[in-house]
Each structure stands twice: as C-alpha cells, then as structure tokens.
Design an enzyme around this catalytic site. Sequence first.
Site, PDB file in Angstrom:
ATOM      1  N   HIS A  34      16.429  18.912  54.889  1.00 28.76           N
ATOM      2  CA  HIS A  34      16.313  17.530  54.611  1.00 28.76           C
ATOM      3  C   HIS A  34      15.970  17.064  53.647  1.00 28.76           C
ATOM      4  O   HIS A  34      14.927  17.768  52.783  1.00 28.76           O
ATOM      5  CB  HIS A  34      15.370  17.176  55.774  1.00 28.76           C
ATOM      6  CG  HIS A  34      15.567  17.074  57.066  1.00 28.76           C
ATOM      7  ND1 HIS A  34      17.033  17.463  57.591  1.00 28.76           N
ATOM      8  CD2 HIS A  34      15.017  16.747  58.205  1.00 28.76           C
ATOM      9  CE1 HIS A  34      16.947  17.376  59.040  1.00 28.76           C
ATOM     10  NE2 HIS A  34      15.894  16.689  59.518  1.00 28.76           N
TER      11      HIS A  34
ATOM     12  N   CYS B 184      10.207  16.465  61.410  1.00 27.31           N
ATOM     13  CA  CYS B 184      10.569  17.397  60.360  1.00 27.31           C
ATOM     14  C   CYS B 184      10.877  16.643  58.976  1.00 27.31           C
ATOM     15  O   CYS B 184      10.565  17.180  57.841  1.00 27.31           O
ATOM     16  CB  CYS B 184      12.060  18.111  60.685  1.00 27.31           C
ATOM     17  SG  CYS B 184      13.173  17.058  61.581  1.00 27.31           S
TER      18      CYS B 184
HETATM   19  N1  LIG Z   1      15.699  20.495  65.134  1.00 24.52           N
HETATM   20  C1  LIG Z   1      14.854  19.846  64.444  1.00 24.52           C
HETATM   21  O1  LIG Z   1      14.885  20.338  63.139  1.00 24.52           O
HETATM   22  C2  LIG Z   1      13.545  19.681  64.984  1.00 24.52           C
HETATM   23  C3  LIG Z   1      13.334  19.507  66.215  1.00 24.52           C
HETATM   24  N2  LIG Z   1      12.344  19.081  66.740  1.00 24.52           N
HETATM   25  C4  LIG Z   1      11.857  19.099  68.175  1.00 24.52           C
HETATM   26  O2  LIG Z   1      11.981  20.439  68.757  1.00 24.52           O
HETATM   27  C5  LIG Z   1      12.415  20.172  70.221  1.00 24.52           C
HETATM   28  C6  LIG Z   1      13.630  21.106  70.247  1.00 24.52           C
HETATM   29  O3  LIG Z   1      14.957  20.232  69.502  1.00 24.52           O
HETATM   30  P1  LIG Z   1      15.997  21.361  69.220  1.00 24.52           P
HETATM   31  O4  LIG Z   1      15.852  22.700  68.931  1.00 24.52           O
HETATM   32  O5  LIG Z   1      16.811  20.762  68.041  1.00 24.52           O
HETATM   33  O6  LIG Z   1      16.846  20.893  70.594  1.00 24.52           O
HETATM   34  P2  LIG Z   1      17.986  21.654  71.469  1.00 24.52           P
HETATM   35  O7  LIG Z   1      18.724  20.813  72.098  1.00 24.52           O
HETATM   36  O8  LIG Z   1      18.796  22.399  70.248  1.00 24.52           O
HETATM   37  O9  LIG Z   1      17.460  22.860  72.411  1.00 24.52           O
HETATM   38  C7  LIG Z   1      16.693  22.327  73.472  1.00 24.52           C
HETATM   39  C8  LIG Z   1      16.027  23.655  74.455  1.00 24.52           C
HETATM   40  O10 LIG Z   1      15.452  23.038  75.314  1.00 24.52           O
HETATM   41  C9  LIG Z   1      16.087  23.556  76.779  1.00 24.52           C
HETATM   42  N3  LIG Z   1      16.092  22.827  77.763  1.00 24.52           N
HETATM   43  C10 LIG Z   1      16.770  21.600  77.710  1.00 24.52           C
HETATM   44  N4  LIG Z   1      16.733  20.962  78.804  1.00 24.52           N
HETATM   45  C11 LIG Z   1      15.651  21.428  79.484  1.00 24.52           C
HETATM   46  C12 LIG Z   1      15.272  21.439  80.933  1.00 24.52           C
HETATM   47  N5  LIG Z   1      15.451  20.178  81.603  1.00 24.52           N
HETATM   48  N6  LIG Z   1      14.360  22.208  81.279  1.00 24.52           N
HETATM   49  C13 LIG Z   1      13.852  23.171  80.205  1.00 24.52           C
HETATM   50  N7  LIG Z   1      14.266  23.547  79.253  1.00 24.52           N
HETATM   51  C14 LIG Z   1      15.336  22.612  78.734  1.00 24.52           C
HETATM   52  C15 LIG Z   1      17.413  24.277  76.344  1.00 24.52           C
HETATM   53  O11 LIG Z   1      17.768  25.334  77.192  1.00 24.52           O
HETATM   54  P3  LIG Z   1      19.303  25.599  77.665  1.00 24.52           P
HETATM   55  O12 LIG Z   1      19.866  26.050  76.266  1.00 24.52           O
HETATM   56  O13 LIG Z   1      19.075  26.299  78.597  1.00 24.52           O
HETATM   57  O14 LIG Z   1      19.924  24.376  77.791  1.00 24.52           O
HETATM   58  C16 LIG Z   1      17.019  24.675  74.862  1.00 24.52           C
HETATM   59  O15 LIG Z   1      16.403  25.835  74.612  1.00 24.52           O
HETATM   60  C17 LIG Z   1      12.748  18.821  70.346  1.00 24.52           C
HETATM   61  O16 LIG Z   1      11.544  17.994  70.971  1.00 24.52           O
HETATM   62  C18 LIG Z   1      12.842  18.226  69.046  1.00 24.52           C
HETATM   63  O17 LIG Z   1      12.577  16.669  68.767  1.00 24.52           O
HETATM   64  C19 LIG Z   1      11.204  18.753  65.963  1.00 24.52           C
HETATM   65  C20 LIG Z   1      11.276  18.943  64.491  1.00 24.52           C
HETATM   66  C21 LIG Z   1      12.537  19.498  63.930  1.00 24.52           C
HETATM   67  N1  LIG Z   2      14.822  13.676  64.559  1.00 22.62           N
HETATM   68  C1  LIG Z   2      14.999  14.685  63.640  1.00 22.62           C
HETATM   69  C2  LIG Z   2      14.542  15.933  64.335  1.00 22.62           C
HETATM   70  C3  LIG Z   2      13.612  15.805  65.412  1.00 22.62           C
HETATM   71  O1  LIG Z   2      13.878  16.152  66.637  1.00 22.62           O
HETATM   72  O2  LIG Z   2      12.541  15.011  65.268  1.00 22.62           O
HETATM   73  P1  LIG Z   2      11.334  14.656  66.479  1.00 22.62           P
HETATM   74  O3  LIG Z   2      10.788  16.061  66.777  1.00 22.62           O
HETATM   75  O4  LIG Z   2      10.614  14.012  65.770  1.00 22.62           O
HETATM   76  O5  LIG Z   2      12.092  14.062  67.497  1.00 22.62           O
HETATM   77  C4  LIG Z   2      16.344  14.955  63.015  1.00 22.62           C
HETATM   78  O6  LIG Z   2      16.988  14.629  63.541  1.00 22.62           O
HETATM   79  O7  LIG Z   2      16.464  15.619  61.920  1.00 22.62           O
END
Ligand SMILES: NC(=O)C1=CN([C@@H]2O[C@H](COP(=O)(O)OP(=O)(O)OC[C@H]3O[C@@H](n4cnc5c(N)ncnc54)[C@H](OP(=O)(O)O)[C@@H]3O)[C@@H](O)[C@H]2O)C=CC1
Ligand SMILES: N[C@@H](CC(=O)OP(=O)(O)O)C(=O)O
Length: 339
Positions: free
Chosen positions: A240, A148
Amino acid sequence: MIHVGVLGATGAVGQRFVQLLANHPWFTLSTLTASDRSAGKTYGSVVNWRLDSPFPESVRDIVVSPTTVDAVKDCDIVFSALPADIATTLESEIADAGVGVFSNASSHRMAADVPLMIAEVNPEHAALIDLQKKNHNRDGFIVTNPNCSTIMLATALAPLMKFPFTTINVATMQAISGAGFEGVPAFGIYDNVIPYIGSEEEKMSREANKILGTFDGTQITGAPFTVSASCNRVPVIDGHTLNIWIDVPATPDEVIEAFRTWQPPFSGLPTQPEKTILYLPDENRPQPRLDRNRGNGMTVSVGRVRDGIRFVAMGHNTIRGAAGASVLNAELLHTKKYF
Ligand SMILES: NC(=O)C1=CN([C@@H]2O[C@H](COP(=O)(O)OP(=O)(O)OC[C@H]3O[C@@H](n4cnc5c(N)ncnc54)[C@H](OP(=O)(O)O)[C@@H]3O)[C@@H](O)[C@H]2O)C=CC1
Ligand SMILES: N[C@@H](CC(=O)OP(=O)(O)O)C(=O)O
C-alpha cells in the site's frame, strides 16, 4: 513450547501467518482453522497457496479445524485472519475461554479496553489488557492490529508527533491483496483504478487517532488531529502506497532527520525489522514492487519529503499491514509475560 493457532488460515492474511509461523523460533503452529468448506481436510489439500515463497511442508498434513472455540482451546494464543462478521462473536468467546487472540479483523479495534497496537509505535497500550480481563472477567484477551493503510500512516507519523499539527490529508493506492483473495475480480482492476474502498477512509481517521493518542494507564485520549483520507484500489499485488500532506512547522530536512533518527523502544524480536522506518532519498522511491520486501516485509519506507510537508509512505499490506505486525505484537507481549 507455545502452541499457536491461525483462524482463517487459507485466506490472504491467513497464508501470511502460516508463512511467518511455520518456522518461528518461539511459536509452534499447531492448529489451522477455516470455513466449513475446508474443515476436516488437510491444509495442503484445501489451500490455494498464492504466496511467492515455497509452501511450508511442515503444515501440509495438518487437518484444518472448523473455526470454533473448541478447536483452539488448547492453544496458548491464536492469530485471527477471519472476516470481521465472523470475528466479532468468536474472538470474544475464544478470549473468554482463556486464550489470547491477536486479531487482524476490525471488529474489536475501537473497543475502549482493547489495544489497537503497532508494536514499535504504541506498545504501552498493551496495559489495556489488564483492564479488559477485569471488565470481561476473562483469562484470555484480544489485541488488535490496525487497518493495513492505517498501519503505514500511523507508523510514518510516529516520528513527527514531536511537532504540533492538527490536520493530515492522505491519498492511498492500495494493493489488491488488501481485499482478500476473492475480493477484487481481475476484470474490475486490470487497466483500472477504483476510487473507493468501503469504510477505509473512516477507519484510517479513527484508528490513527486511537493509536497515536495519549494513554494514562487506564484510558486513551485520541490524538488531537483530523485525518482526511481518500482511498483507491490500484493494480498492484502487494504494498500500500500513501501520499501524505501534513501541516507541520518543520522543514523537509527536519522531517527527514526525524525519520532517520526515530527508534522504536525495543529491539531484537524475531519478526522485528532492523529499521521500522526507512527513509529512501531517491526521487522516485518508495515503490511497491521494489521496496515492499524491505525488512522481510516489515519496514515502512518513506521518501519524497517536500515542502508542505508532503511525503510518500509505503509498506507490505499483508506483512507489515497484517500478519507480520500481529506476530510482532505477540512476540512483544510474550516478552512482557502476557502469556
Ligand atoms: N488483506 C489484508 O491486507 C488485510 C486484511 N485484514 C483483515 O483480515 C481478515 C482476513 O482478511 P483476508 O485474509 O484478506 O480474507 P480472505 O477472504 O482472503 O480469507 C478469509 C479466511 O476466512 C475463512 N472464512 C471465511 N468465511 C468463514 C466462516 N464463515 N467461518 C470460518 N472461516 C471463514 C476463509 O476460509 P475458506 O478458505 O475455507 O473459505 C479464509 O481462511 C479480515 O477481517 C480483513 O479485514 C486486515 C488487514 C489487512
Ligand atoms: N480494507 C483493506 C484491508 C482490510 O481488510 O482492512 P480492514 O481489516 O480494516 O477491514 C484493503 O482493502 O486494503
């Protein structure tokens, strides 16, 4: 009708996907997956909706599926918001099963045959999909979103690529939603700044090089600059902010003109903002609370261009930096007949 699924639909990025897809003009949201904790129950009963927009009623009664290949095999494409350790194997298996995967996870970003795409910045990298399909003998594909903070950096640098430069210094102030809903405890971030985000600085460097690299139709040669990043978590909910120093042979006015006149190579897609980059002339902008929702959260705002060159870039991390960017990638690839 194009059936789409969201993997990890209950998380910070997953909820953004649901918000953006619930009334999408081209895509029909049919499958939502999460962990075994949530599977088998209705989305409305398991999700803790934390976005500042009303919960979309059309998804309330969708039964959450377990995150498996079987659960999404009838989807045309899926959007992945899974933790990276889960995404690594599963996204490959889904692509092998013939489904297109648009992923936010970091697992496959640096693979040589996987596009790391910001739709408006490096759409030509989509051609790596053909190579990927051949290499893996698969009908599906994986397309990834950058990190991000990297999305804000690479987008802001796109108009400046016409100037020669070799070094970028950047300091980030990253919102707590970037760490996911359970990522940063209130006691750790309130009244505080945390000067470390695991692996973020390395990702910003290598991902920016790939995104802005040159592509000869089969491979990408990394852009000839180094990124020195310093990443901080700050008590902001979404958005950000980046302070950027770039040694370009241009005046501030020339840099502002480059920001103002830069145009993406296409227009008119549903999630595309009117302006991908918006220059804000006020001396105290951009600010996350005031500017993160510009372009429905898809605009990267820039400002404070000064000698040096020094400037500020800011964008909504879970929309421009994650779910919105991924949906826009999918819209673009749909127009290019990849699915
Ligand atoms: N937040 C951000 O700004 C950004 C995030 N990302 C990436 O996106 C992805 C998601 O991030 P984010 O939404 O912040 O994470 P969250 O922790 O908020 O959400 C994680 C999600 O994955 C599910 N999950 C967790 N463990 C498992 C499992 N073992 N099997 C299946 N599903 C699972 C959870 O379900 P449940 O609710 O049932 O636990 C939930 O839906 C990550 O890879 C992160 O690095 C990339 C760019 C920006
Ligand atoms: N690490 C970023 C969000 C994120 O999940 O990035 P990445 O998908 O590269 O792990 C933040 O904390 O703001």
